[in-house]
Structures are given as structure tokens and as C-alpha cells.
Design an enzyme around this catalytic site. Structure first.
Site, PDB file in Angstrom:
ATOM      1  N   LYS A 121      42.168  42.105  38.170  1.00 15.54           N
ATOM      2  CA  LYS A 121      41.387  44.126  38.149  1.00 15.54           C
ATOM      3  C   LYS A 121      41.951  43.243  39.983  1.00 15.54           C
ATOM      4  O   LYS A 121      42.519  45.014  40.578  1.00 15.54           O
ATOM      5  CB  LYS A 121      40.552  44.208  38.803  1.00 15.54           C
ATOM      6  CG  LYS A 121      39.916  44.562  36.733  1.00 15.54           C
ATOM      7  CD  LYS A 121      39.221  45.587  36.387  1.00 15.54           C
ATOM      8  CE  LYS A 121      39.177  45.764  35.230  1.00 15.54           C
ATOM      9  NZ  LYS A 121      39.182  44.862  34.295  1.00 15.54           N
TER      10      LYS A 121
HETATM   11  C1  LIG Z   1      39.276  44.233  32.495  1.00 12.56           C
HETATM   12  C2  LIG Z   1      38.832  42.776  31.914  1.00 12.56           C
HETATM   13  C3  LIG Z   1      39.757  42.771  31.319  1.00 12.56           C
HETATM   14  C4  LIG Z   1      40.493  43.405  29.282  1.00 12.56           C
HETATM   15  O1  LIG Z   1      41.819  44.199  30.593  1.00 12.56           O
HETATM   16  P1  LIG Z   1      41.781  45.612  30.318  1.00 12.56           P
HETATM   17  O2  LIG Z   1      43.226  46.283  31.305  1.00 12.56           O
HETATM   18  O3  LIG Z   1      40.776  46.733  30.382  1.00 12.56           O
HETATM   19  O4  LIG Z   1      42.129  45.548  28.555  1.00 12.56           O
HETATM   20  C5  LIG Z   1      39.454  41.302  30.522  1.00 12.56           C
HETATM   21  N1  LIG Z   1      39.216  40.626  31.195  1.00 12.56           N
HETATM   22  C6  LIG Z   1      38.472  40.676  32.704  1.00 12.56           C
HETATM   23  C7  LIG Z   1      37.731  39.631  32.642  1.00 12.56           C
HETATM   24  C8  LIG Z   1      38.228  41.834  32.685  1.00 12.56           C
HETATM   25  O5  LIG Z   1      38.088  42.574  34.081  1.00 12.56           O
END
Ligand SMILES: *Cc1c(COP(=O)(O)O)cnc(C)c1O
Length: 484
Positions: A121
Site C-alpha cells: 500500500k
Molecule cells: C491490502 C493488501 C492486499 C489486498 O489488496 P487489494 O488492493 O485490497 O486487493 C494484499 N496483501 C496485503 C499485504 C495488503 O496489505
């Protein structure tokens, strides 16, 4: 580039009511006024020549080339400066920013977790923090971000917004229920604009409080409350960049001569929760990037696997959501999914109203066989994994390649390998560093991963947090008091 809502009035567009907006206008907004999500009027196209030129670009150059197509109302010099300040070695550990690691012929990991909180993120939020500060300063406005976290997403938002002018973050987390690593990561931030609210309750209680406060329109307006949720279009656009990057690295002729015999296509496997990451992959494909399959991986919370396998979309209700060992994918509904539905129904707003009518009445909808054909043509394939699968995948990748992956990445690798085609390079997206989920790693390989150097110093910093009851009024009082 202008943006329309997925629930906008039927074509021809009713300009008087819901005018298409520019990037800067939708940047600080959440949902559109009609409850829909903003999407670009059309996807900008990347020509073969442009693709060739992009291959040689550095990560910030590539990010600018792509983002300037979406954020065309931000002066180019300003956008370039913000991009250059975001994607640095200091922030992401190396000039590569997104590392492509080759495990064996045609099998790669795209490492997106070298940012400040060791999770993917950061790739978007580090940019968004700087962009929000820029946009707010220009408008001479302030923003108070209110959110709830079970541990992971909250820290990315806090590290993106720390020390930024005109922005405060109020982050609710369940007292005593986040992992120690996550708690230290958030609570040791010393910045005055970051407020950790440790709530006597569960993560669901935290989310309910945020919902309740957002329901109080007067309070929200008075205190300039907003969010950095995963439906923000700028986040999606930013994530498009690393699909291009991953594609180039996996098809560099020096790395993979096989790619040439396959008109240069690549498949991506993506651990999916709110459909934000994989949506960016789909957008990259629509822009002209030669992606063969978008392999969607869920954990036991398999709403989306079910959809792509059966054509039925049935979000889960609260108690149906499993708490798993890949917790950032434990979702009841996928908040970005509506953007993709809008496309495969041919951007037909009448059809959207029909499907969302069903969803509200029956709690699910089913798409037609033509629409299902379109999702297949778009390259989507789906699968899921269990806790046992994750442990086995972590162990086998470690034994075979001496690489340690986290449980979310393991979901993606497990499903990705099930759909691997020998002539098409497979790029599995690595979404978090294993140290964030040490207990699961211990279960898989019998020991915990090493703590990275920059996090060792967290051990000596004092924790800053406020304890509140799981009570919206008490949280409101705290927020109002902190803003004055
Ligand atoms: C947020 C997250 C996901 C999922 O991503 P999306 O964009 O919500 O599909 C997968 N792995 C980790 C470690 C995350 O923090």
C-alpha cells in the site's frame, strides 16, 4: 481526462446534474454524489512506440509518464516534482522501487514491499500523501483523515501522512488486538499530526464508530473529515505503474528469451482483497500492456473467486467473514469491484441499476453468459487458498529458492502456479514482507524472519496513543478536542 460515476445518469450524460470532473476535483472526494465510484471517461492508450520508450525509463520517469495521462490538470512540473520526491531510494530501499526477483525461468516475484511500512500500500499512499498536501495547500484547506485499522492499512496511511501540512490522521485500532510489530509501527510515530486511538473493542467496533461518525454530516463538515480509502482513483492510477514496470523487467530479452516467442505477453498473480491492486492490472491491460492472464487469488474469504467461477456476486455478511492468516484480504465485499462491473456491462448504467437493485434486495446478483464471456476475454482467472496452502507454499518457496514470502504473497503464488503456462512469464505480486506476519512464518518454517535494521530502532521509541471506549461520542469528543 475527465471522470464519471459508475452510477451516473444514463447516456447521453446528464451534464446539468452530474458533470464529468477533472482529476483534481475527484482527488479529495470519496464516492460520487450518486453513490458510485469515479472512473476515467476512457482509458488512455499507450502505443507500441511509447511502450518501447517506457522500457528504458527509471521508475519515477515511468510513473510520471503514466500519471500525467490521468492527472492532466496538475501542472507537469508540479506532478514531476511530487513523483520524484515519492519514488526515492530513501523511501523504497533502492532506485528500482519495485524489484523484480527471478525465482526460475519465467517465474518472478514483483516486490512491492520495500516502502516505509513494508507493504504494497506504500506504493500508492506515499504518493497520495504528498499529492494531498499539494492539493490542500493550493486550496488553502485542511483535511482530517478518520480511519479504522486492524493493524496493516492504518500504518501505511499514517506513514504517508506523517508531518504533512494541513492533514491530521485519526486512526482507530482495537486495543490489544493488533500484532506487536503493527502496534509498535503505528504507536511509535512521534508526529504531532498522527493520533492513534486505541479502542476498547474489536476491529468491527472501530469500523462501526467510523461509519457512525461519517453518518453525522454536520460533524463531518465542521471538522473537515475525510478518508484515504481504497476506492480513491489516484491510488488505482498509481498502482498501474508497477504493472508496466513488472512487465518490462520480466520481458527484458536478456532475462527471458522465451518471452519473445509469445508476442511478449505476461501473466500476473495478485493476492486480492478489495480488488484495488488487480484492478490496476486490468487498467494497465486496457491501456495496451500485453497482459495475458490476471490471476486473482483469494484466501478463505472467496467472494471474488466465487464470482469469477460462477458469475454470482454475493458479498458476505459480518459473521461470515473468516479471520485468516492473510488478514489484509479478509473482506466482506470488494470495494473496487464496482468499477470493473461497470466495464463488463458495457458501461450501461441501466444494467448497473438492475444489478445493484438485486444486490440490495437479495444480497447478491448474477451476470449473464455474455457478461461472463467478457470477464474471460479480459483475462481474469481466479482461485483461492487455505491456511494449510499458505504454510505449504511459504515452505516450498523457501526450500526451493531460498526466498521467504509472506502469507498474502503465498496466496498469490499458490493460485498463480496452478495456472502457470510454460511459455508465458508468470509474475507473482509480493504484497508484504514476511516479518509483518512472523507467527505464520514460524508455523511454516520453524523460525521467525529477521527484523529489518530500520525497524529495530522502533524498540526504543515511546508509544503515543489515546485509549477510548468503543463509543462514537467519546471518539468525536477526542477528535474535536485535538483539532482546536
Ligand atoms: C491490502 C493488501 C492486499 C489486498 O489488496 P487489494 O488492493 O485490497 O486487493 C494484499 N496483501 C496485503 C499485504 C495488503 O496489505
Amino acid at each position: 481526462m475527465r471522470y464519471i460515476s459508475t452510477r451516473g445518469k444514463a447516456e447521453p450524460f446528464d451534464f446539468a446534474h452530474d458533470k464529468p470532473k477533472g482529476f483534481s476535483e475527484i482527488l479529495l472526494e470519496g464516492l460520487a454524489a450518486d453513490g458510485g465510484l469515479y472512473v476515467p471517461e476512457a482509458y488512455p492508450q499507450v502505443s507500441a512506440d511509447e511502450l518501447t520508450a517506457m522500457r528504458r525509463m527509471t521508475y519515477p520517469e515511468l510513473a510520471f509518464a503514466i500519471l500525467s495521462k490521468y492527472a492532466d490538470d496538475i501542472p507537469a512540473d508540479d506532478l514531476r516534482r511530487i513523483v520524484n520526491e515519492t519514488y526515492t531510494k530513501e523511501n523504497f530501499g533502492s532506485k528500482e522501487i519495485a524489484l523484480v526477483k527471478k525465482l526460475e525461468g519465467n517465474f518472478y516475484l514483483l516486490d512491492l514491499c520495500q516502502g516505509p511500512t513494508l507493504a504494497f500500500k506504500d506504493m500508492a499512499l506515499q504518493f497520495l500523501g504528498r499529492l494531498f498536501e499539494y492539493a490542500l495547500t493550493k486550496k488553502n484547506e485542511t483535511l482530517n483523515i478518520l480511519g479504522a485499522t486492524s493493524g496493516d492499512t492504518g500504518s501505511s496511511a499514517e506513514y504517508a501522512m506523517r508531518g504533512r501540512k494541513g492533514i491530521r490522521v485519526f486512526m482507530l485500532s482495537p486495543l490489544g488486538r493488533t500484532s506487536e510489530f503493527q502496534r509498535r509501527q503505528m504507536y511509535t510515530l512521534q508526529d504531532e499530526n498522527i493520533f492513534n486511538i486505541a479502542t476498547r473493542g474489536t476491529f468491527d467496533d472501530c469500523q462501526d464508530i467510523v461509519k457512525q461518525i461519517n453518518g453525522d454530516a454536520e460533524f463531518k463538515k465542521k471538522h473537515h473529515l475525510g478518508a484515504v480509502n481504497s476506492i480513491n482513483w489516484a491510488r488505482i492510477a498509481t498502482q498501474v505503474v508497477y504493472y508496466f514496470r513488472g512487465y518490462f523487467k520480466a520481458t527484458d530479452s536478456t532475462r527471458s528469451p522465451q518471452a519473445k516467442s509469445n508476442s511478449g505477453q505476461v501473466s500476473f498473480a495478485v493476492p486480492t482483497g478489495n480488488f484495488g491492486n488487480i484492478l490496476a492490472g486490468y487498467v494497465a491491460k486496457r491501456m495496451g500492456l500485453p497482459i495475458k492472464h490476471l490471476i486473482l487469488a483469494t484466501n478463505e474469504n472467496n467472494v471474488l473467486e466465487e464470482f469469477f467461477k460462477t458469475g454470482v456476486y454475493r458479498p458476505r455478511i459480518g459473521k461470515e467473514v473468516h479471520a485468516t492468516s492473510s488478514p489484509s484480504m479478509d473482506i466482506s465485499k470488494a470495494s473496487n469491484f464496482e468499477r470493473y462491473v461497470f466495464d463488463f456491462v458495457g458501461r450501461d448504467t441501466k444494467r448497473m441499476a438492475e444489478l445493484w437493485g438485486d444486490l440490495n434486495k437479495k444480497g447478491s446478483f448474477e451476470i449473464s453468459s455474455d457478461e461472463r464471456t467478457r470477464t474471460t476475454e479480459n483475462g481474469f482467472i481466479a482461485g483461492s487458498s487455505t491456511h494449510a496452502d499458505r504454510l505449504a507454499t511459504i515452505r516450498s518457496v523457501y526450500e526451493k529458492y531460498n526466498v521467504l514470502i509472506d502469507p498474502h504473497t503465498a496466496d498469490g503464488v499458490k493460485v498463480g502456479l496452478e495456472h502457470r503456462q510454460t511459455v508465458v512469464p508468470l509474475v507473482c505480486i509480493e504484497t508484504a514482507q514476511p516479518v509483518k506476519f512472523a507467527a505464520t512464518i514460524r508455523e511454516a518454517i520453524g523460525r521467525e524472519p529477521a527484523v529489518p535494521e530500520k525497524f529495530k530502532k522502533l524498540g526504543v521509541l515511546p508509544e503515543r496513543f489515546q485509549i477510548c471506549d468503543a463509543d462514537a461520542e467519546e471518539v468525536k469528543r477526542f477528535v474535536a478536542g485535538a483539532i482546536i
